[in-house]
Design an enzyme around this catalytic site. Structure first.
Site, PDB file in Angstrom:
ATOM      1  N   LYS A  15       0.835  -1.206   0.000  1.00  0.00           N
ATOM      2  CA  LYS A  15       0.000   0.000   0.000  1.00  0.00           C
ATOM      3  C   LYS A  15       0.873   1.260   0.000  1.00  0.00           C
ATOM      4  CE  LYS A  15      -3.789  -2.297   2.495  1.00  0.00           C
ATOM      5  NZ  LYS A  15      -4.703  -2.201   3.666  1.00  0.00           N
ATOM      6  N   TYR A  55     -12.306  -2.672  -3.284  1.00  0.00           N
ATOM      7  CA  TYR A  55     -12.823  -2.831  -1.921  1.00  0.00           C
ATOM      8  C   TYR A  55     -14.365  -2.828  -1.873  1.00  0.00           C
ATOM      9  CZ  TYR A  55      -8.265  -2.410   0.421  1.00  0.00           C
ATOM     10  OH  TYR A  55      -6.985  -2.616   0.903  1.00  0.00           O
ATOM     11  N   ASN A 118      -1.779  -0.201   7.424  1.00  0.00           N
ATOM     12  CA  ASN A 118      -1.267  -1.554   7.692  1.00  0.00           C
ATOM     13  C   ASN A 118      -0.455  -2.143   6.529  1.00  0.00           C
ATOM     14  OD1 ASN A 118      -3.367  -2.177   6.015  1.00  0.00           O
ATOM     15  ND2 ASN A 118      -4.520  -3.401   7.485  1.00  0.00           N
ATOM     16  N   HIS A 121      -1.786  -5.390   1.309  1.00  0.00           N
ATOM     17  CA  HIS A 121      -3.036  -6.110   1.023  1.00  0.00           C
ATOM     18  C   HIS A 121      -2.704  -7.511   0.548  1.00  0.00           C
ATOM     19  CE1 HIS A 121      -6.980  -7.155  -0.545  1.00  0.00           C
ATOM     20  NE2 HIS A 121      -6.327  -7.662  -1.574  1.00  0.00           N
ATOM     21  N   GLU A 132      -9.557 -10.372  -7.787  1.00  0.00           N
ATOM     22  CA  GLU A 132      -8.584  -9.282  -7.657  1.00  0.00           C
ATOM     23  C   GLU A 132      -7.482  -9.391  -8.703  1.00  0.00           C
ATOM     24  OE1 GLU A 132      -7.449  -9.473  -3.521  1.00  0.00           O
ATOM     25  OE2 GLU A 132      -9.438  -8.821  -2.852  1.00  0.00           O
TER      26      GLU A 132
HETATM   27  P1  IDP Z   1      -7.627  -7.001   5.324  1.00  0.00           P
HETATM   28  O1  IDP Z   1      -6.789  -5.965   4.594  1.00  0.00           O
HETATM   29  O2  IDP Z   1      -6.877  -7.600   6.473  1.00  0.00           O
HETATM   30  O3  IDP Z   1      -8.222  -8.022   4.399  1.00  0.00           O
HETATM   31  P2  IDP Z   1     -10.303  -5.823   5.451  1.00  0.00           P
HETATM   32  O4  IDP Z   1     -11.285  -6.084   6.527  1.00  0.00           O
HETATM   33  O5  IDP Z   1     -10.544  -6.439   4.110  1.00  0.00           O
HETATM   34  O6  IDP Z   1      -8.849  -6.224   6.006  1.00  0.00           O
HETATM   35  O7  IDP Z   1     -10.184  -4.257   5.304  1.00  0.00           O
HETATM   36  C1  IDP Z   1      -9.472  -3.706   4.222  1.00  0.00           C
HETATM   37  C2  IDP Z   1      -8.602  -2.586   4.728  1.00  0.00           C
HETATM   38  O8  IDP Z   1      -9.419  -1.558   5.252  1.00  0.00           O
HETATM   39  C3  IDP Z   1      -7.662  -2.963   5.869  1.00  0.00           C
HETATM   40  O9  IDP Z   1      -6.466  -3.572   5.446  1.00  0.00           O
HETATM   41  C4  IDP Z   1      -7.407  -1.617   6.504  1.00  0.00           C
HETATM   42  O10 IDP Z   1      -6.441  -0.887   5.751  1.00  0.00           O
HETATM   43  C5  IDP Z   1      -8.753  -0.920   6.325  1.00  0.00           C
HETATM   44  N1  IDP Z   1      -9.564  -1.058   7.531  1.00  0.00           N
HETATM   45  C6  IDP Z   1     -10.212  -2.162   7.977  1.00  0.00           C
HETATM   46  N2  IDP Z   1     -10.857  -1.922   9.120  1.00  0.00           N
HETATM   47  C7  IDP Z   1     -10.635  -0.608   9.407  1.00  0.00           C
HETATM   48  C8  IDP Z   1     -11.049   0.248  10.469  1.00  0.00           C
HETATM   49  O11 IDP Z   1     -11.753  -0.139  11.401  1.00  0.00           O
HETATM   50  N3  IDP Z   1     -10.595   1.531  10.412  1.00  0.00           N
HETATM   51  C9  IDP Z   1      -9.808   2.005   9.400  1.00  0.00           C
HETATM   52  N4  IDP Z   1      -9.403   1.232   8.385  1.00  0.00           N
HETATM   53  C10 IDP Z   1      -9.813  -0.061   8.387  1.00  0.00           C
HETATM   54 MG    MG Z   2      -9.659  -7.859   2.900  1.00  0.00          MG
END
Ligand code: IDP
Ligand code: MG
Length: 155
Positions: A15, A55, A118, A121, A132
């Site tokens: 990212k 997303y 984080n 992805h 994807e």
């Molecule tokens: P993942 O990346 O571990 O699959 P997902 O639930 O698919 O997680 O969410 C996609 C992305 O959205 C996450 O990697 C993170 O960057 C962001 N995200 C998820 N939950 C939150 C939140 O509660 N606050 C802010 N960003 C979030």
């Molecule tokens: Mg995800």
């Protein structure tokens, strides 16, 4: 890959925060060292519409708008990697979505702090991996080659 039945491909992207922090090399290193096989890669800035598509499952979440804006605000390193059971294994390597819940030794547990930053992805299921991979890469962007490690990675 010859001799192995359950080969999968997964979509992985460093990212914008991971790119800015200079972590592409570290992430690629971990995937290479695990034994996974790189089949496609590109460095690009995605459009906000592209990230909204990527997303789409999260469209009702309160962070969806900010997430898509952030993901299109700078460069990402997009890749497709191949390996036996790779979708699950990469998700284990990533750690939890929230770095605060990610164990040391995982990518997020070692390299970042905040859920909204984080750094990486990775597709969560084989079905989503297929979607994807198709969203990010055209068929002609894949490179077919044999890894010289193959007989030492797979029985
Ligand atoms: P993942 O990346 O571990 O699959 P997902 O639930 O698919 O997680 O969410 C996609 C992305 O959205 C996450 O990697 C993170 O960057 C962001 N995200 C998820 N939950 C939150 C939140 O509660 N606050 C802010 N960003 C979030
Ligand atoms: Mg995800």
């Amino acid at each position: 890959l010859a001799g192995t039945g359950d080969m999968e491909r997964t979509f992985i992207a460093v990212k914008p925060d991971g790119v800015q922090r200079g972590l592409c090399g570290e992430i690629i290193k971990r995937l290479e060292q695990r034994g996974f096989h790189l089949v496609a890669a590109k460095f690009l800035q995605a459009s906000e519409d592209h990230m909204k598509q990527h997303y789409l499952d999260l469209k009702d979440m309160p962070f969806y708008g900010g997430l898509c804006k952030y993901m299109s605000s700078g460069p990402v390193f997009a890749m497709v990697w191949e390996g036996q059971n790779i979708v699950k294994l990469v998700r284990m390597m990533l750690g939890e979505t929230n770095p605060a819940d990610s164990k040391p030794g995982s990518i997020r547990g070692d390299l970042c702090i905040n859920i909204g930053r984080n750094i990486i992805h990775g597709s969560d299921t084989l079905e989503n991996a297929k979607k994807e991979v198709g969203l990010w890469f055209k068929p002609e962007e894949f490179v077919n080659y044999t890894s010289c490690f193959q007989p030492y990675l797979y029985e």
